[in-house]
Scaffold this motif. Structure first.
Motif, PDB file in Angstrom:
ATOM      1  N   THR A 104     -42.783  18.563  13.474  1.00 50.70           N
ATOM      2  CA  THR A 104     -41.357  18.467  13.234  1.00 50.70           C
ATOM      3  C   THR A 104     -40.917  17.903  11.897  1.00 50.70           C
ATOM      4  N   GLY A 105     -41.751  17.169  11.213  1.00 53.15           N
ATOM      5  CA  GLY A 105     -41.476  17.031   9.750  1.00 53.15           C
ATOM      6  C   GLY A 105     -41.579  18.605   8.983  1.00 53.15           C
ATOM      7  N   LEU A 106     -42.215  19.105   9.092  1.00 52.91           N
ATOM      8  CA  LEU A 106     -42.516  20.698   8.294  1.00 52.91           C
ATOM      9  C   LEU A 106     -41.355  21.421   8.605  1.00 52.91           C
ATOM     10  N   SER A 107     -40.476  21.385   9.824  1.00 50.39           N
ATOM     11  CA  SER A 107     -39.563  22.219  10.085  1.00 50.39           C
ATOM     12  C   SER A 107     -38.418  21.455   9.521  1.00 50.39           C
ATOM     13  N   PHE A 161     -45.186   4.408   0.926  1.00 54.25           N
ATOM     14  CA  PHE A 161     -44.095   4.108   1.995  1.00 54.25           C
ATOM     15  C   PHE A 161     -44.681   4.664   3.198  1.00 54.25           C
ATOM     16  N   ILE A 162     -44.413   3.780   4.266  1.00 54.05           N
ATOM     17  CA  ILE A 162     -44.983   4.162   5.738  1.00 54.05           C
ATOM     18  C   ILE A 162     -43.639   4.315   6.359  1.00 54.05           C
ATOM     19  N   TYR A 163     -43.336   5.493   7.154  1.00 51.35           N
ATOM     20  CA  TYR A 163     -42.417   5.698   7.800  1.00 51.35           C
ATOM     21  C   TYR A 163     -42.690   5.594   9.561  1.00 51.35           C
ATOM     22  N   GLN A 217     -34.908  11.210  14.188  1.00 53.76           N
ATOM     23  CA  GLN A 217     -35.164  10.384  13.088  1.00 53.76           C
ATOM     24  C   GLN A 217     -35.911  11.029  12.187  1.00 53.76           C
ATOM     25  N   MET A 218     -36.459  11.937  12.064  1.00 55.27           N
ATOM     26  CA  MET A 218     -37.246  12.614  11.234  1.00 55.27           C
ATOM     27  C   MET A 218     -36.149  13.108   9.971  1.00 55.27           C
TER      28      MET A 218
END
Length: 340
Positions: free
Chosen positions: A257-260, A218-220, A230-231
């Motif tokens: 951003t994703g880790l947060s 899956f590619i986001y 959007q994250m």
């Protein structure tokens, strides 16, 4: 001597040596023929007397300014701030100073900074070029201005010197690591930019997933200026709709951003979700689980960029790199992706 500028003649008079000898020492010439103790005395006295060369006069004589121009894509990105640091340190070893600017991935800003650096008559350029700046390549070639591209490459100009990571190999090693640790439904988060480096990361990730798992990952893709908003949707879709159990972030800005977002969710890492990021960042240590990451060899890449550029400056010929010089990095395995 009051406020008068110290000259080589002043240093020579203090030590009882010739002005020519002082010039050789301070300009790094004929070093194999000069007594080491004498050279040390000259350098020490020059430092004590606060001697500084007349750079304008020197550049008129040598047709060199002893300066290099560096344009990074985005100085707020830790990857590029690190690159700038290593390049500045490496250039300093050869007596060069670096003037740099940040394009913020904006073609107009890049062109403006490039014209400014050219007007300053820098001896050579190191460029991390944003999208839609390819026309600058031909302009620099026409001007015979020595330059090296770093972290980017352009399929339209395969002969242009470029220093970058082998992104396909990097993605492949990440997929292999996740697969070997029992992660079967993989996903990757990136930004929606038509950069060759990001496209090759994606292609490498997809190819390795198909080969090892028999299925496409899956590619986001996120819009960079809407990343934070959007994250939330990406993480929710990955975890609860697509049932992803292994996730890779393709840049450190995307990763932070994703880790947060993941930190705010009650999910076990790596028990329920394995995580690997591209590039090293101190901010990863804030995450509750030590984060695995793919480390680029930035000191070696910076050293190679400077060496190639100085060869072009000295030899006044371009095309010394016949094809992009791709480096292999290292996967640093930490708890976030290690089920072993």
């Amino acid at each position: 001597m009051g406020n008068r500028k110290v000259s080589m003649k002043d240093i020579a008079g203090e030590l009882g040596v010739s002005v020519a000898l002082v010039s050789y020492v301070l300009n790094g010439k004929k070093t194999d023929k000069i007594n080491e103790n004498t050279a040390a005395r000259i350098k020490d006295l020059a430092a004590k007397m606060n001697y500084s060369p007349n750079q304008i006069a020197k550049s008129l004589k040598t047709n060199r300014t002893q300066t290099l121009g560096l344009i990074v894509a985005d100085i707020s990105n830790l990857f590029y701030s690190s690159i700038a640091k290593y390049i500045e340190e490496e250039a300093d070893k050869y007596g060069y100073r670096v003037i740099y600017g940040s394009a913020h991935e904006d073609p107009k800003r890049f062109n403006s900074i490039l014209q400014l650096l050219l007007s300053r008559q820098v001896d050579g350029l190191i460029l991390a070029m944003p999208e839609k700046t390819e026309s600058c390549i031909q302009m620099l070639k026409d001007q015979r201005k020595p330059f090296v591209i770093i972290d980017r490459k352009f399929y339209e100009y395969p002969e242009i010197p470029a220093i970058l990571l082998n992104n396909r190999a990097a993605s492949k090693s990440i997929v292999e690591h996740l697969y070997n640790n029992g992660f079967k439904r993989l996903g990757a988060v990136t930004i929606n930019r038509n950069l060759v480096s990001l496209q090759e990361r994606k292609e490498g990730f997809m190819d390795a997933s198909s080969e090892l798992l028999g299925s496409r990952p899956f590619i986001y893709e996120l819009e960079e200026d809407q990343m934070d908003v959007q994250m939330d949707e990406v993480i929710n879709n990955a975890l609860y709709r697509d049932k992803v159990d292994g996730l890779c972030f393709f840049t450190n800005k995307v990763a932070m951003t994703g880790l947060s977002k993941i930190a705010a969710i009650d999910i076990a890492v790596p028990g329920q979700l394995g995580i690997v990021c591209f590039d090293e960042a101190k901010a990863y240590d804030i995450f509750r689980t030590p984060v695995s990451y793919y480390k680029q060899p930035l000191p070696e890449m910076s050293k190679t960029a400077i060496e190639y550029l100085l060869k072009e400056i000295d030899q006044k010929e371009q095309g010394l790199i016949e094809k992009p010089n791709e480096f292999i990095g290292k996967l640093v395995i930490r708890r976030s992706s290690d089920r072993q």
